[in-house]
Scaffold this motif. Structure first.
Motif, PDB file in Angstrom:
ATOM      1  N   VAL A  92       0.264   1.486  -0.732  1.00 58.92           N
ATOM      2  CA  VAL A  92      -0.166   0.197  -1.412  1.00 58.92           C
ATOM      3  C   VAL A  92       1.145  -0.208  -2.242  1.00 58.92           C
ATOM      4  CG1 VAL A  92      -1.506  -0.974  -2.836  1.00 58.92           C
ATOM      5  CG2 VAL A  92      -2.540   0.823  -1.605  1.00 58.92           C
ATOM      6  N   ARG A 150      -9.509  -1.281   3.003  1.00 56.40           N
ATOM      7  CA  ARG A 150      -8.290  -0.830   2.450  1.00 56.40           C
ATOM      8  C   ARG A 150      -8.445   0.735   2.186  1.00 56.40           C
ATOM      9  NH1 ARG A 150      -8.199  -0.656  -4.150  1.00 56.40           N
ATOM     10  NH2 ARG A 150     -10.234  -0.629  -3.458  1.00 56.40           N
ATOM     11  N   VAL A 207      -4.159  -6.733  -0.355  1.00 56.29           N
ATOM     12  CA  VAL A 207      -3.286  -5.660  -0.332  1.00 56.29           C
ATOM     13  C   VAL A 207      -2.578  -5.658   0.750  1.00 56.29           C
ATOM     14  CG1 VAL A 207      -4.744  -4.072   1.132  1.00 56.29           C
ATOM     15  CG2 VAL A 207      -3.560  -3.019  -0.425  1.00 56.29           C
ATOM     16  N   GLU A 233      -1.183  -5.456  -4.757  1.00 53.66           N
ATOM     17  CA  GLU A 233      -2.791  -5.455  -4.648  1.00 53.66           C
ATOM     18  C   GLU A 233      -2.938  -6.593  -5.546  1.00 53.66           C
ATOM     19  OE1 GLU A 233      -6.609  -2.685  -4.085  1.00 53.66           O
ATOM     20  OE2 GLU A 233      -4.802  -2.078  -4.876  1.00 53.66           O
ATOM     21  N   ARG A 288      -5.076   2.918   3.421  1.00 49.84           N
ATOM     22  CA  ARG A 288      -4.596   3.608   2.092  1.00 49.84           C
ATOM     23  C   ARG A 288      -4.964   5.227   2.144  1.00 49.84           C
ATOM     24  NH1 ARG A 288      -7.286   2.099  -3.362  1.00 49.84           N
ATOM     25  NH2 ARG A 288      -8.609   3.722  -2.560  1.00 49.84           N
TER      26      ARG A 288
END
Length: 154
Positions: A42, A31, A55, A45, A35
């Motif tokens: 995002v 993640r 996510v 999530e 991200r």
């Protein structure tokens, strides 16, 4: 030759968005890679939904999403394969160079491509924490002619 993007969906398949999903065994690290390091936003999530963490990452202004989920104790995922890739076609060489610089500044180093198509066209590959490849290509598929690198380096 017509552009591959000029085609339309068949009448019986009225798709409004596409999401690709894959499991991860290193949810937090993966993640953070997508991200924070790569910079994908995002979209959604969740934690511990039916024993899944997940996510959804997206491309701004595009109905294309990538979902990453972790499940099980320990999580089990397929072994990475060099041809299972997320390919991001970037606007031009400058956009490619900025994306590569961003990942390098976050401690990531390019990895060799199994298929010479990518380095021969100036693309750069990185691995995410699970070992899957992300390809950064300096052209947009269906819009631009891919560059051809003649000196053997991107």
């Amino acid at each position: 030759m017509s552009s591959p993007l000029a085609h339309t969906w068949p009448e019986h398949l009225s798709v409004g968005a596409v999401r690709f999903a894959r499991p991860t065994a290193r949810f937090e690290a993966v993640r953070a890679f997508y991200r924070d390091d790569l910079g994908l936003p995002v979209l959604a999530e969740w934690r511990d939904h039916a024993d899944y963490d997940g996510v959804v990452l997206g491309l701004p202004g595009s109905p294309v999403h990538m979902e990453l989920t972790q499940h099980g104790d320990p999580p089990r995922i397929p072994a990475p394969h060099p041809e299972n890739q997320l390919v991001l076609y970037l606007a031009d060489q400058a956009a490619h160079d900025r994306a590569v610089a961003q990942l390098r500044s976050r401690g990531h180093r390019p990895v060799p491509a199994a298929n010479p198509y990518w380095p021969d066209r100036g693309a750069t590959l990185f691995q995410d924490p699970d070992g899957w490849h992300v390809v950064l290509a300096p052209w947009i598929f269906g819009r631009d002619q891919p560059p051809v690198v003649t000196d053997g380096s991107p």
